[in-house]
Design a protein around this motif. Structure first.
Motif, PDB file in Angstrom:
ATOM      1  N   ILE A 291       0.984  -0.887  -0.064  1.00  0.00           N
ATOM      2  CA  ILE A 291       0.178   0.126   0.131  1.00  0.00           C
ATOM      3  C   ILE A 291       0.773   1.645   0.006  1.00  0.00           C
ATOM      4  N   SER A 292       0.107   2.593  -0.516  1.00  0.00           N
ATOM      5  CA  SER A 292       1.092   3.887  -0.137  1.00  0.00           C
ATOM      6  C   SER A 292       1.107   4.304   0.983  1.00  0.00           C
ATOM      7  N   HIS A 293       1.967   4.098   2.124  1.00  0.00           N
ATOM      8  CA  HIS A 293       1.169   4.300   3.523  1.00  0.00           C
ATOM      9  C   HIS A 293       1.188   6.059   3.616  1.00  0.00           C
ATOM     10  N   PHE A 294       2.106   6.905   2.651  1.00  0.00           N
ATOM     11  CA  PHE A 294       2.077   8.322   2.365  1.00  0.00           C
ATOM     12  C   PHE A 294       1.168   8.852   1.004  1.00  0.00           C
ATOM     13  N   ALA A 295       0.093   8.263   0.949  1.00  0.00           N
ATOM     14  CA  ALA A 295       0.090   9.392  -0.360  1.00  0.00           C
ATOM     15  C   ALA A 295      -1.133   9.846   0.760  1.00  0.00           C
ATOM     16  N   GLY A 296      -1.581  10.021   0.976  1.00  0.00           N
ATOM     17  CA  GLY A 296      -2.828  11.007   2.283  1.00  0.00           C
ATOM     18  C   GLY A 296      -1.567  12.015   2.042  1.00  0.00           C
ATOM     19  N   LEU A 297      -0.999  12.253   2.911  1.00  0.00           N
ATOM     20  CA  LEU A 297       0.063  12.678   3.457  1.00  0.00           C
ATOM     21  C   LEU A 297       1.066  13.516   2.368  1.00  0.00           C
ATOM     22  N   TRP A 298       1.541  12.943   1.258  1.00  0.00           N
ATOM     23  CA  TRP A 298       2.079  13.586  -0.467  1.00  0.00           C
ATOM     24  C   TRP A 298       0.654  14.080  -0.510  1.00  0.00           C
ATOM     25  N   SER A 299       0.035  14.034  -0.858  1.00  0.00           N
ATOM     26  CA  SER A 299      -1.316  14.942  -2.003  1.00  0.00           C
ATOM     27  C   SER A 299      -1.757  15.852  -1.118  1.00  0.00           C
ATOM     28  N   ARG A 300      -2.188  15.848   0.857  1.00  0.00           N
ATOM     29  CA  ARG A 300      -2.407  17.541   1.078  1.00  0.00           C
ATOM     30  C   ARG A 300      -1.077  18.110   1.055  1.00  0.00           C
ATOM     31  N   GLY A 301      -0.350  17.296   1.569  1.00  0.00           N
ATOM     32  CA  GLY A 301       1.185  18.453   2.027  1.00  0.00           C
ATOM     33  C   GLY A 301       2.351  17.938   1.130  1.00  0.00           C
ATOM     34  N   GLY A 302       1.895  17.823   0.355  1.00  0.00           N
ATOM     35  CA  GLY A 302       3.687  17.766  -0.808  1.00  0.00           C
ATOM     36  C   GLY A 302       4.787  16.998  -0.178  1.00  0.00           C
ATOM     37  N   THR A 303       5.797  16.873  -1.006  1.00  0.00           N
ATOM     38  CA  THR A 303       6.826  16.339  -0.423  1.00  0.00           C
ATOM     39  C   THR A 303       8.177  17.110   0.261  1.00  0.00           C
ATOM     40  N   ARG A 304       7.948  18.450  -0.339  1.00  0.00           N
ATOM     41  CA  ARG A 304       8.842  19.709  -0.119  1.00  0.00           C
ATOM     42  C   ARG A 304       8.779  19.708   1.864  1.00  0.00           C
ATOM     43  N   THR A 305      10.200  20.245   2.118  1.00  0.00           N
ATOM     44  CA  THR A 305       9.906  20.721   3.585  1.00  0.00           C
ATOM     45  C   THR A 305       9.340  22.074   3.585  1.00  0.00           C
ATOM     46  N   ALA A 306       8.528  22.544   4.972  1.00  0.00           N
ATOM     47  CA  ALA A 306       8.227  23.658   4.970  1.00  0.00           C
ATOM     48  C   ALA A 306       9.351  24.645   5.374  1.00  0.00           C
ATOM     49  N   PRO A 307       9.714  25.618   5.004  1.00  0.00           N
ATOM     50  CA  PRO A 307      10.808  26.690   5.168  1.00  0.00           C
ATOM     51  C   PRO A 307      10.119  26.919   6.727  1.00  0.00           C
ATOM     52  N   THR A 308      11.220  27.808   7.556  1.00  0.00           N
ATOM     53  CA  THR A 308      10.959  28.719   8.725  1.00  0.00           C
ATOM     54  C   THR A 308      10.258  29.505   8.155  1.00  0.00           C
ATOM     55  N   PRO A 309       9.827  30.481   8.816  1.00  0.00           N
ATOM     56  CA  PRO A 309       9.672  32.173   9.031  1.00  0.00           C
ATOM     57  C   PRO A 309      10.762  32.613   8.486  1.00  0.00           C
ATOM     58  N   ALA A 310      11.876  32.280   9.427  1.00  0.00           N
ATOM     59  CA  ALA A 310      13.373  32.856   9.105  1.00  0.00           C
ATOM     60  C   ALA A 310      14.070  32.553   7.746  1.00  0.00           C
ATOM     61  N   GLU A 311      13.796  31.163   7.040  1.00  0.00           N
ATOM     62  CA  GLU A 311      14.144  31.007   5.654  1.00  0.00           C
ATOM     63  C   GLU A 311      13.196  31.862   4.591  1.00  0.00           C
ATOM     64  N   VAL A 312      12.356  31.659   4.984  1.00  0.00           N
ATOM     65  CA  VAL A 312      11.096  32.199   3.724  1.00  0.00           C
ATOM     66  C   VAL A 312      11.409  33.827   4.006  1.00  0.00           C
ATOM     67  N   GLU A 313      11.896  35.035   5.203  1.00  0.00           N
ATOM     68  CA  GLU A 313      11.970  35.969   5.156  1.00  0.00           C
ATOM     69  C   GLU A 313      13.640  36.122   4.265  1.00  0.00           C
ATOM     70  N   HIS A 314      14.878  35.720   4.441  1.00  0.00           N
ATOM     71  CA  HIS A 314      15.842  35.412   3.612  1.00  0.00           C
ATOM     72  C   HIS A 314      15.825  34.681   2.021  1.00  0.00           C
TER      73      HIS A 314
END
Length: 547
Positions: A291-314
């Protein structure tokens, strides 16, 4: 707190079953997974080739090492290869008494072959009362139903009979009720191996005289490897987390009330069925894939790591470095800094800025209206008030009273384009994107002011006799710098928590507004006053963002 779940099971090198599936399942539903390995297998999606059972003394060492250091909220039991292994696990459970124990009895292969020797099957009698829930397939349910009904074999030893596997859902329920009553354990009867278009499950608790059924259409897929391991691990995790009863369907809530086991089974089934639907897309192996254990997480949240606010600012500030350099190089900025800027273009700039601020204040007010929390509502409302009262009063001091009445020159094409961009963004009603579009007016102005005040554009800007000294002082106003930091915080926090697609829309709006800022500073000395833009690249950038 995150549920800490220990899987005591065999290893599947293909990753679809055993502890590999358990750890994926635990993580997929929000738990922290651990594993004590009972057996090593050589297998793939087509079948098992070999099994190696390490010494049970080493299994005991694994269990003690975990229990000595880490709190265990739930235990999932999988492949327990022989009677000695079962005995070690039963003794450990009796001493440690984990709050939640779910047993997935790996006893019968899909082919129907018995996987445990008779003495190991009989040892299961010691283990069953230590479990809170047992999750057998239909063949395993039949074997469990036969435990306790042994008859003398020909050699005088007790042998476990082989009751017929349930052929109907009613027979499966009856066997589950018998096991539940005999061993004092909840039983999840699973109808996946029955024929037909449906695949129901039922939670049976003879002690509580309850039966909760979970209907479901059969999912047509070959990706079924490890479904029993995955479901039992998910249930253990969710039961230890309180069952997620708030997300159980109304039908399940009515049937099971506040029982966390009912809610845990309901949520685990939803997760498993979603993972089953996407299993074949993994294209793993030539047999029954996982089975695809993380299919729902991938489709709803993607596989890209979310940046921190500090990283977004930079990253965002760096992304407009070219625009900021172009602003620094503009004749208007250079003339404003060294005092050589003629009064007419300066007053023309102020006139357009006054027009801009009136509608900018309206957009700030809309950001306040759309804000998801009180802090955001207050900040953007205060900013709108500051634009109307403070900024326009300052403009009036330079331009005269007509600046606030609309009697001065009308908005030019550059001002109109910038306001159209902001007003259109506000009209779409997406708060996060709107505040990203508003941010450059804070950030770029504050950056310019701080550098002007520090003499980055030459010492002339620091001279009290500078013709625009009072105006330059407003650029470096400490209060506006504080407001800018707050604005950056609101936007970067929103971007860090946004889905990747929304974060990208936010960034595009931010860059577009930054380009409009460049065009706005360029317009007073532009060669093409009919468009409000300078010739060349600035004109091209502005048309790109207004398209």
């Amino acid at each position: 707190m995150t549920a800490r779940v220990l899987s005591i099971a065999g290893s599947d090198p293909s990753g679809g079953a055993g502890i590999q599936a358990d750890l994926k399942s635990i993580a997929a539903v929000g738990g922290y997974g651990m594993a004590a390995i009972t057996a090593l297998t050589a297998q793939n999606t087509r079948g098992v080739r070999a099994v190696h059972v390490p010494p049970t003394a080493f299994l005991a060492e694994q269990l003690e090492a975990i229990a000595d250091d880490i709190g265990i909220d739930a235990v999932k039991l999988g492949m327990l290869a022989n009677a000695e292994v079962i005995g070690v696990v039963a003794e450990w459970l009796g001493r440690v008494r984990p709050p939640v124990v779910v047993l997935d009895p790996v006893m019968v292969a899909t082919s129907g072959d018995r996987l445990l020797a008779p003495e190991a099957e009989r040892a299961m009698r010691e283990l069953l009362p230590l479990a809170d829930l047992v999750t057998p397939n239909l063949a395993e349910l039949a074997v469990l139903a036969g435990l306790g009904q042994e008859a003398p074999a020909a050699d005088g030893e007790l042998g476990t009979p082989a009751p017929p596997v349930a052929a109907t859902w009613a027979e499966a329920i009856a066997q589950a009720e018998a096991v539940s009553a005999r061993f004092g354990v909840r039983v999840l009867a699973k109808g996946g191996h029955l024929g037909g278009d449906t695949a129901p499950d039922a939670l049976v608790d003879a002690a509580g005289a309850s039966l909760v059924e979970f209907p479901g259409e059969r999912i047509a897929t070959t990706a079924t490897h490890g479904t029993g391991c995955s479901l039992s691990s998910a249930i253990a995790t969710l039961a230890a987390s309180g069952g997620t009863g708030d997300r159980a369907s109304s039908t399940v809530r009515e049937a099971g009330g506040d029982d966390p086991w009912v809610a845990a089974v309901a949520e685990a089934r939803r997760w498993l069925r979603e993972s089953l639907r996407h299993g074949e897309a993994l294209e793993v192996g030539g047999g029954h894939g996982p089975i695809s254990h993380f299919a729902g997480l991938w489709s709803r949240g993607g596989t890209r790591t979310a940046p921190t606010p500090a990283e977004v600012e930079h990253e965002w500030w760096a992304s407009i470095r070219g625009i900021r350099d172009d602003i620094d190089a503009l004749p208007f900025i250079r003339g404003l800094a060294d005092g050589t800027l003629a009064r007419e273009p300066f007053l023309g700039y102020l006139t357009q800025d006054a027009h801009y601020l009136r509608d900018y204040a309206r957009v700030l007010a809309e950001a306040s209206r759309l804000a998801p929390d009180a802090a955001g509502q207050a900040f953007w409302a205060d900013s709108a008030h500051g634009s109307i009262v403070g900024e326009l009063e300052l403009h009036t001091g330079w331009l005269g009273r007509e600046a606030g009445t609309g009697a001065s020159a009308p908005p030019d094409a550059t001002t109109t384009a910038y306001l159209d961009h902001l007003l259109a963004t506000a009209q779409r009603g997406e708060h996060a994107v709107l505040i990203a579009a508003l941010l450059p007016c804070f950030w770029i102005y504050t950056d310019l002011g701080e550098r002007l005040a520090a003499g980055a554009f030459g010492a002339a800007a620091l001279d009290p006799a500078h013709p625009y000294a009072s105006w330059l002082a407003t650029y470096a106003d400490p209060g506006f710098a504080v407001a800018t930091r707050e604005a950056i915080g609101f936007v970067t926090r929103a971007a860090a928590s946004a889905a990747p697609e929304q974060r990208e829309r936010m960034h595009r709006a931010f860059v577009a507004s930054s380009r409009h800022e460049l065009a706005f500073f360029a317009a007073p000395l532009a060669a093409r006053r009919d468009t409000g833009l300078p010739a060349g690249t600035v004109h091209e950038s502005a048309t790109a963002v207004t398209a």
